[in-house]
Enzyme design. Sequence first.
Site, short mmCIF file in Angstrom:
data_model
loop_
_atom_site.label_atom_id
_atom_site.label_comp_id
_atom_site.label_asym_id
_atom_site.label_seq_id
_atom_site.Cartn_x
_atom_site.Cartn_y
_atom_site.Cartn_z
CD GLU A 25 -13.50 48.71 14.12
OE1 GLU A 25 -12.75 48.83 13.12
OE2 GLU A 25 -14.68 48.35 14.00
CG ASP A 51 -21.00 55.52 12.38
OD1 ASP A 51 -21.20 56.71 12.64
OD2 ASP A 51 -21.61 54.92 11.47
CG ASP A 70 -15.39 49.18 2.95
OD1 ASP A 70 -15.39 49.37 4.18
OD2 ASP A 70 -16.24 48.49 2.36
P1 IMP Z 1 -20.50 51.19 14.33
O1 IMP Z 1 -20.88 49.79 14.74
O2 IMP Z 1 -21.69 51.96 13.86
O3 IMP Z 1 -19.70 51.94 15.37
O4 IMP Z 1 -19.67 51.05 13.03
C1 IMP Z 1 -18.37 50.72 12.99
C2 IMP Z 1 -18.00 50.19 11.62
O5 IMP Z 1 -18.77 50.81 10.59
C3 IMP Z 1 -16.58 50.54 11.29
O6 IMP Z 1 -15.72 49.51 11.68
C4 IMP Z 1 -16.61 50.71 9.79
O7 IMP Z 1 -16.38 49.47 9.17
C5 IMP Z 1 -17.99 51.17 9.49
N1 IMP Z 1 -18.08 52.63 9.28
C6 IMP Z 1 -18.68 53.53 10.07
N2 IMP Z 1 -18.57 54.77 9.59
C7 IMP Z 1 -17.85 54.65 8.45
C8 IMP Z 1 -17.38 55.61 7.48
O8 IMP Z 1 -17.57 56.83 7.55
N3 IMP Z 1 -16.69 55.08 6.44
C9 IMP Z 1 -16.42 53.75 6.30
N4 IMP Z 1 -16.83 52.83 7.18
C10 IMP Z 1 -17.56 53.28 8.24
MG MG Z 2 -14.56 48.19 10.31
#
Ligand code: IMP
Ligand code: MG
Length: 176
Positions: free
Chosen positions: A95, A99, A155
Amino acid sequence: MFDKVLITKEQIDKKVKEISAKISEDYKGLNPIFICIMKGSMFFTADLLRNVTTPAQLDFMCVSSYGSSTESSGVLKIKTDLTTDIENKHVIIVEDIIDSGNTLYNLKNLLQTRNPASVKICAFLDKPDRRVREVKVDYVGYEIPDEFVVGYGLDYNEDFRTLPDVRILSRSVYEK
Ligand code: IMP
Ligand code: MG
């Protein structure tokens, strides 16, 4: 547009080589399959695999838990699934960034239902302050602060993926 460059191209190259070396050692003789989570991790996955020295396989998945905002929805959408059967294989999910943890939590659970030999997670960036789901990240590039970053595959509304480094996107771009 950008507050600053957070991780330079040189730092990226160095870190990728370190992770590749570790994975090559850990997976010697196991013929792991790397699963590139599109589109964000395609640059990272390609760089990683160019430096992995043990034989390995590659597949892709296109998933998203983001709409057009900067917040995770918590619901995993599978847009494109694997073309490989992962039963009895050693899987490494690659990945771009973890986040909230929602995406990797749901994805790991899903892949585990397909009876792989093992599933580990490799994420280039980690924003630990934002975690809402407990997820073990086995290989991490850099821990970063709670800022929205772009570049090196990452992105904002499909823009900025092709930047060679990782930059903090100014809040004025997405906080209207
Ligand atoms: P999560 O499900 O919140 O852990 O998010 C993961 C996904 O969110 C990643 O694969 C990214 O596509 C997107 N994402 C999270 N933070 C960022 C960031 O700072 N910049 C760009 N994409 C992000
Ligand atoms: Mg992603």
